[in-house]
Design a protein around this motif. Structure first.
Motif, PDB file in Angstrom:
ATOM      1  N   ARG A 376       0.832  -1.207   0.000  1.00  0.00           N
ATOM      2  CA  ARG A 376       0.000   0.000   0.000  1.00  0.00           C
ATOM      3  C   ARG A 376       0.861   1.249   0.000  1.00  0.00           C
ATOM      4  NH1 ARG A 376      -4.745  -0.165   3.199  1.00  0.00           N
ATOM      5  NH2 ARG A 376      -4.493   1.948   3.933  1.00  0.00           N
ATOM      6  N   LEU A 383       6.677  -4.550  -5.288  1.00  0.00           N
ATOM      7  CA  LEU A 383       6.682  -5.216  -6.596  1.00  0.00           C
ATOM      8  C   LEU A 383       8.054  -5.787  -6.892  1.00  0.00           C
ATOM      9  CD1 LEU A 383       5.111  -5.857  -9.175  1.00  0.00           C
ATOM     10  CD2 LEU A 383       5.955  -3.718 -10.123  1.00  0.00           C
ATOM     11  N   PRO A 439       4.368 -17.066   0.381  1.00  0.00           N
ATOM     12  CA  PRO A 439       3.655 -16.385   1.465  1.00  0.00           C
ATOM     13  C   PRO A 439       4.140 -14.957   1.691  1.00  0.00           C
ATOM     14  CG  PRO A 439       4.312 -18.576   2.162  1.00  0.00           C
ATOM     15  CD  PRO A 439       4.965 -18.347   0.849  1.00  0.00           C
ATOM     16  N   VAL A 441       5.017 -12.815  -0.606  1.00  0.00           N
ATOM     17  CA  VAL A 441       4.326 -11.962  -1.566  1.00  0.00           C
ATOM     18  C   VAL A 441       2.871 -11.773  -1.162  1.00  0.00           C
ATOM     19  CG1 VAL A 441       3.688 -11.704  -3.969  1.00  0.00           C
ATOM     20  CG2 VAL A 441       5.856 -12.743  -3.384  1.00  0.00           C
ATOM     21  N   ASN A 442       2.256 -12.864  -0.688  1.00  0.00           N
ATOM     22  CA  ASN A 442       0.870 -12.746  -0.235  1.00  0.00           C
ATOM     23  C   ASN A 442       0.734 -11.702   0.862  1.00  0.00           C
ATOM     24  OD1 ASN A 442       0.748 -16.018  -1.076  1.00  0.00           O
ATOM     25  ND2 ASN A 442      -0.978 -14.743  -1.615  1.00  0.00           N
ATOM     26  N   TYR A 445       0.740  -8.012  -0.310  1.00  0.00           N
ATOM     27  CA  TYR A 445      -0.427  -7.484  -1.002  1.00  0.00           C
ATOM     28  C   TYR A 445      -1.711  -7.596  -0.205  1.00  0.00           C
ATOM     29  CZ  TYR A 445       2.474  -6.550  -4.926  1.00  0.00           C
ATOM     30  OH  TYR A 445       3.444  -6.020  -5.723  1.00  0.00           O
ATOM     31  N   ARG A 446      -1.585  -7.706   1.100  1.00  0.00           N
ATOM     32  CA  ARG A 446      -2.786  -7.636   1.920  1.00  0.00           C
ATOM     33  C   ARG A 446      -3.308  -6.210   1.902  1.00  0.00           C
ATOM     34  NH1 ARG A 446      -1.791 -11.162   7.420  1.00  0.00           N
ATOM     35  NH2 ARG A 446      -1.148 -13.087   6.368  1.00  0.00           N
ATOM     36  N   ASN A 447      -4.613  -6.100   2.211  1.00  0.00           N
ATOM     37  CA  ASN A 447      -5.180  -4.760   2.307  1.00  0.00           C
ATOM     38  C   ASN A 447      -4.918  -4.142   3.667  1.00  0.00           C
ATOM     39  OD1 ASN A 447      -6.283  -4.208  -0.245  1.00  0.00           O
ATOM     40  ND2 ASN A 447      -7.951  -5.630   0.153  1.00  0.00           N
ATOM     41  N   GLN A 448      -4.801  -5.001   4.670  1.00  0.00           N
ATOM     42  CA  GLN A 448      -4.611  -4.472   6.021  1.00  0.00           C
ATOM     43  C   GLN A 448      -3.144  -4.423   6.365  1.00  0.00           C
ATOM     44  OE1 GLN A 448      -7.215  -7.321   7.900  1.00  0.00           O
ATOM     45  NE2 GLN A 448      -8.242  -5.641   8.921  1.00  0.00           N
TER      46      GLN A 448
ATOM     47  N   ARG B 104     -10.117  -2.749  -4.258  1.00  0.00           N
ATOM     48  CA  ARG B 104      -9.022  -1.790  -4.106  1.00  0.00           C
ATOM     49  C   ARG B 104      -7.797  -2.149  -4.933  1.00  0.00           C
ATOM     50  NH1 ARG B 104      -8.742   0.362   1.898  1.00  0.00           N
ATOM     51  NH2 ARG B 104      -7.614  -1.532   2.267  1.00  0.00           N
ATOM     52  N   ASN B 151      -5.785 -11.563  -0.203  1.00  0.00           N
ATOM     53  CA  ASN B 151      -4.687 -11.972   0.655  1.00  0.00           C
ATOM     54  C   ASN B 151      -4.997 -11.942   2.138  1.00  0.00           C
ATOM     55  OD1 ASN B 151      -2.346 -12.611  -0.973  1.00  0.00           O
ATOM     56  ND2 ASN B 151      -2.559 -10.547  -1.741  1.00  0.00           N
ATOM     57  N   ASP B 152      -6.017 -11.171   2.518  1.00  0.00           N
ATOM     58  CA  ASP B 152      -6.300 -11.086   3.940  1.00  0.00           C
ATOM     59  C   ASP B 152      -7.034 -12.318   4.453  1.00  0.00           C
ATOM     60  OD1 ASP B 152      -6.535  -8.080   2.728  1.00  0.00           O
ATOM     61  OD2 ASP B 152      -5.614  -8.108   4.719  1.00  0.00           O
ATOM     62  N   ILE B 161      -1.439 -21.272  -2.410  1.00  0.00           N
ATOM     63  CA  ILE B 161      -0.131 -21.909  -2.294  1.00  0.00           C
ATOM     64  C   ILE B 161      -0.245 -23.402  -2.546  1.00  0.00           C
ATOM     65  CG2 ILE B 161       1.786 -22.358  -0.731  1.00  0.00           C
ATOM     66  CD1 ILE B 161       1.390 -19.633   0.414  1.00  0.00           C
TER      67      ILE B 161
END
Lengths: 500, 586
Positions: A376, A383, A439, A441-442, A445-448, B104, B151-152, B161
């Motif tokens: 964010r 990236l 994981p 990368v995951n 890119y979380r929103n939180q 988003r 992802n959350d 995965i």
């Protein structure tokens, strides 16, 4: 530029510039204003040293032999040295640019740049060394300059501990290298690599023991399992630019030194090939398994370096046993790629580390929880980091896949069943590595976001430009792997010439 | 001309992917527009390839060395799948305009979808085994990125995965084949491989054949790798429609079809393929019957229908399998997108909470019905013709036990399909859910797909001709549409199948009256709910790897003396090994 002046220029420029940079920096620090000049001079010096390298490689590709004899210092240009010099200069100039903001205001900043340039110079010298004693001196000089860089944050006990372990274990390795040199000298009476190889007629026990000493001695630096234990601490505690250098080129310099000495003992090439292949299997597996459970980002990357050394060993081991050009070329290709990919990973993690902790004067390590939602606020580093770890995991269309593929092709040429099994084992390990890369990368890119608001720490272009350049390189090489053929094939051919 | 078409159908989506990301997430309308535009362009380009089919290499990019030349051939197998990927891709993108509105991270979503479309087109059009592997891996990357898009949500991340790891492990089978081809023949070219496959030593050919089967089974979520597909349903539904129903999961079927001529004579291979197909079809049909998550039912159904395609290849019906691939892509995409419309409006995937939604969403109910009837195999819908063709081939060329199994599968299919339709759209509302009918973009995509489900069987004649002309190694004999229609309608297998389907329907309609029979099967039902133990195997592998990794951490003690001891241990081991090796060598 005449190659006979370019070669000394290439060797001397970094080495002479290093104390000058230190003096300039010291004077400015004394007078109170620590300007950015030191960082810019460093970046300039490192970039400009590429010019003589270009002329040298042109001359070398035209079959001109370039030697430098200065007292006991004997250096000669060949493909392997050119490749190593190119990689170290490109990586170190990017790191110097990166460190402009990263190391801004750190106590002892001028020492950092001076040591960075010195380390670069010693690695260049190591690449071109043609006799054992030279090799050892440049190797030691590289070790010394890197130790101080590892322990740079001298107020942090973690850094000091890492530096100490690195120093002591490196010293143990160097002792073995010396023992090896002594044994070789006792057996053949020479120190010149080519002369020694010519003088060897059969693999006597002394020579084999010397070879073992070299594997152990240089193997500590190359992080061959079980000699690797210093690496996770050193690579994670060092400043991020230095982590990139350590993983990207210092380990590889150790590997090149090992290859030179084993090449000299090529009478038993298949024996050393088997040793390297067994080491490669161990490295790949243990590097990945150890990385799997880590929670600190830089430690994950450090363990991953151990596993990538395994891929390089696979390529060179295959070359030693089967004489495969693709094996050696793939190994060298992976050397350059690893410098780019791991360098990119460490630098982009470094930007996040800087933004989240260092800029607030905290020396806490970057954990995987810190990565949550980082895309964010810091989209470009996020990236870049994602592309770097996917490249490391061997996913096309990125560069890491292409070098691994070339090594796999080498493993299958000749269809030796053991080699084929090892290649499949390597492919499985690539998949395993995704289990700890993906994981990360995951999380990015979380929103939180994690915990407190990260705010917006100003990230200057000097931190981002290296990321952009390396990301583009990783992608472009992935699409067009033949781009680096002019570097990897001469090095591979020279290596095969040595071991035949 | 052809090379331009091929190049643009692969690279246009990729350019679109970069543009969508570059435009930034604060301009969503522009992002939607770019995505739709570039996917439609790619769809148009790949559809145009139907005008130029050939088995000649149309495009070659020389790379050299260990990488060969990147070559592309627009033959029948490739062009059909390319068109499916790009066209259904554009429909899924159009659907996403409504479905993903307000998200988003739209840039990440669209760039991954577009990257996928380009890679999938490339996968089926290339004739270089290395490049096929490259595209194979790229589609796996996009699939992972899109499954774990949210992802959350830890379930989504785990699902992504898991899909990545399982398909990657399978991919090693393809890697093995590509390396064998290069080391044996000096080339990655597929036609050279098909030509010279019988010059390989039998053990090596056998190994390659079974590795390809593993790769295909993992990619198409066939037995024993079927567990990743249901968990992949965490993806946004347009992704499930595109990747996990219509295109990527077909890559495994495509691989088997493409290399069938090389492996057909390997002892035990075709039997293994038939086994994989039958087991996948039956086991997942059973799991679909007891599942209560709408998307999971469709996921199991996909595995099951892919099982039919694999079975068809196993009995030698390459054309039948590709024809069913076409039908399935259309009706399964339709079903998934319609399900997406339902889920998007009511906010749940649990069918137990639904019911009577047909009154609130009549359009969606109607298109879902069309898709379901096609899935069940009712006459005159596209699924009927293709499924019957497969069953006919199976009866004529395959083992009888397999045919009986696939018949049972058809019955189960009818049963769970009707159950699904009933639980969602008919009956009384079980919970107070407020649903609204689909948005405009959703309706466009759904409408086009339902037309397809009603009419795509018309293409069977031209499809056959296309394949006969361009696949020299496959010996496919083409018939006109009319001939095939008559053949299917008059085959005994067809009548049998219709009876079985009718009994499948009856099983659901009279489920209360048949409760004594169904009670006997509660054991099997419970096993089906627990995926017949495969989930347990997966969890065990993950736990095992993690414990080994945790155990090995003990070697990193952090104590300097122990580290140096490690160096000395290395020294001793090496000295001993060298001594042993040189004695053995001498």
């Amino acid at each position: 530029m005449d190659p006979l002046t370019a070669f000394p220029a290439l060797i001397l420029t970094p080495l002479l510039a290093s104390p000058i940079i230190y003096l300039v920096g010291r004077i400015m620090a004394r007078s109170g204003k620590m300007t950015p000049v030191v960082g810019w001079i460093t970046t300039f010096i490192l970039t400009v040293t590429l010019v003589p390298l270009f002329f040298i490689s042109q001359a070398y590709s035209n079959q001109i032999s370039i030697k430098l004899l200065f007292g006991t210092i004997a250096l000669r240009v060949d493909g392997i040295g050119v490749l190593l010099a190119f990689t170290v200069l490109v990586l170190s100039s990017l790191v110097a640019l990166f460190s402009r903001q990263y190391m801004d205001g750190e106590p002892g900043e001028e020492k950092y740049y001076a040591l960075l340039v010195a380390m670069t110079g010693t690695i260049i010298g190591l690449g071109f060394a043609t006799d054992l004693f030279n090799l050892w001196v440049w190797f030691e000089a590289m070790a010394i300059s890197s130790v101080f860089l590892v322990a740079f944050y001298r107020s942090q006990p973690g850094s000091l501990e890492a530096g100490l372990k690195y120093l002591v274990q490196s010293a143990v390795g160097s002792v073995f290298v010396l023992i090896g040199i002594a044994l070789i000298f006792a057996a053949t009476g020479h120190t010149d690599l080519a002369k020694i190889q010519a003088a060897i007629n059969s693999p006597t026990p002394i020579l084999l023991t010397a070879g073992v000493c070299f594997v152990i001695g240089f193997g500590v630096k190359t992080a061959i399992v079980p000699l690797h234990t210093w690496l996770p601490d050193a690579h994670s505690q060092a400043p991020s630019g230095i982590s990139a250098m350590l993983s990207g080129i210092v380990i590889e310099a150790g590997l090149v030194a090992l290859l030179r000495t084993l090449g000299m003992l090529a009478i038993s090439a298949s024996l050393w090939g088997v040793i390297l292949l067994s080491a490669s299997g161990l490295n790949m597996l243990l590097g990945n398994l150890l990385a799997l459970r880590q929670t600190e980002v830089k430690r994950i990357l450090a363990f991953s370096s151990i596993s990538h050394v395994g891929y390089m060993l696979l390529g060179f081991g295959a070359a030693l046993i089967t004489g495969s050009l693709d094996g050696a070329a793939g190994g060298f290709f992976h050397l350059i790629n690893h410098a780019l990919m791991k360098g990119l990973a460490f630098l982009s993690a470094g930007v996040l580390l800087y933004a989240i902790h260092l800029s607030h004067d905290r020396h806490t390590p970057l954990t995987i929880d810190d990565l949550n939602g980082a895309s964010r606020h810091y989209p470009l580093p996020a990236l870049a980091f994602s592309i770097a770890v996917f490249a490391l995991g061997g996913l096309p269309p990125l560069s890491g896949f292409m070098s691994k593929w070339q090594i796999f092709v080498a493993g299958f040429s000749g269809q030796n069943p053991w080699l084929m099994v090892l290649v499949l084992f390597a492919a499985l390990n690539s998949v395993l590595s995704l289990a700890y890369y993906a994981p990360l990368v995951n999380r990015l890119y979380r929103n939180q976001c994690a915990g407190e608001e990260k705010g917006d720490v100003p990230i200057s272009w000097t931190l981002l430009a290296p990321l952009v350049l390396m990301t583009l390189a990783v992608i472009i090489i992935g699409f067009y792997p033949a781009l680096l053929n002019d570097l990897t094939y001469p090095a591979a051919q020279d290596f095969l010439k040595i071991i035949r | 001309m052809v090379s331009v078409l091929i190049l643009t159908s692969i690279t246009l989506p990729w350019i679109g992917a970069i543009l969508v990301w570059a435009v930034g997430n604060n301009r969503p309308t522009l992002q939607h527009g770019i995505a739709v535009g570039f996917s439609l362009a790619s769809g148009f380009m790949s559809a145009s390839l139907f005008l130029y089919p050939s088995n000649e290499m149309a495009l070659s990019i020389p790379i050299g060395g260990a990488f060969g030349n990147f070559t592309f051939v627009p033959d029948g197998l490739g062009v059909v799948l390319a068109a499916i990927a790009a066209l259904i891709g554009s429909l899924a993108v159009i659907f996403s305009v409504d479905y993903m509105r307000g998200d988003r991270q739209l840039g990440r979503y669209y760039s991954m979808v577009l990257l996928f479309i380009g890679s999938m087109v490339g996968l089926v059009l290339t004739s270089n085994l290395l490049l096929m592997f490259v595209f194979w891996e790229m589609t796996a990357l996009c699939s992972y990125a899109l499954i774990s898009f949210y992802n959350d949500d830890p379930k989504a991340v785990t699902g992504g995965i898991k899909a990545l790891i399982m398909t990657q492990i399978g991919g090693i089978g393809l890697l093995f084949g590509a390396l064998i081809a290069f080391s044996s023949f000096g080339s990655y070219d597929i036609s050279i491989f098909l030509q010279k496959a019988n010059t390989l030593p039998p053990a090596l050919l056998s190994l390659t054949a079974f590795s390809f089967l593993v790769a295909a089974a993992a990619k198409s979520a066939q037995f024993p790798f079927q567990t990743w597909l249901p968990d992949a349903m965490e993806a946004p539904t347009p992704v499930s429609a595109l990747i996990h129903a219509a295109t990527m999961v077909n890559a495994g079927v495509y691989l088997l079809a493409r290399f069938y001529p090389a492996f057909a004579n390997v002892p035990g291979w075709t039997t293994a393929v038939v086994w994989v197909g039958v087991l996948s079809a039956l086991l997942s049909a059973g799991m679909a019957l007891v599942a209560s998550d709408l998307k999971r039912v469709l996921a199991y159904s996909t595995v099951s229908q892919l099982g039919y395609m694999v079975y068809a290849i196993g009995v030698g019906g390459i054309f039948a399998s590709q024809f069913h691939l076409l039908s399935h892509a259309v009706f399964k995409a339709l079903l998934f997108l319609a399900a997406g419309a339902v889920i998007h409006s009511v906010g749940t995937r649990n069918m137990n909470d639904m019911g009577g939604l047909g009154k609130q969403m009549p359009f969606v109910r109607n298109v879902f019905l069309i898709g379901s009837l096609a899935l069940a195999g009712l006459p005159f819908l596209n699924g009927f013709w293709s499924k019957e063709l497969i069953l006919e081939e199976g009866l004529a060329h395959g083992p009888l036990w397999a045919f009986i199994g696939m018949m049972m599968g058809a019955g189960l299919t009818a049963c769970y399909t009707l159950k699904c339709v009933w639980m969602v759209f008919y009956g009384d509302q079980r919970t107070p859910l407020h649903g609204h009918d689909a948005g405009h973009f959703m309706k466009i995509a759904l409408f086009i797909l339902s037309i397809g489900a009603l009419t795509s069987w018309v293409l069977v004649g031209p499809l056959g001709t296309l394949m006969e002309l361009t696949l020299p190694f496959h010996s496919i004999k083409a018939h006109s549409t009319g001939e095939i229609l008559i053949e299917v309608l008059t085959a005994p297998a067809t009548l049998l199948a219709l009876l079985v389907i009718a009994s499948g329907f009856a099983l659901w309609v009279w489920r209360n009256q048949l409760s004594r029979i169904t009670d006997l099967m509660t054991g099997i039902a419970e096993g089906a709910r627990r995926s017949f133990g495969f989930e347990e195997i997966n969890t065990a592998i993950v736990k095992g790897t993690n414990s080994i990794a945790e155990f090995i951490r003990n070697t990193q003690t952090g104590i300097l003396s122990v580290n140096i001891l490690g160096i000395l241990v290395g020294l001793v081991v090496l000295l001993v090994s060298i001594a042993v090796l040189s004695i053995l060598g001498a």
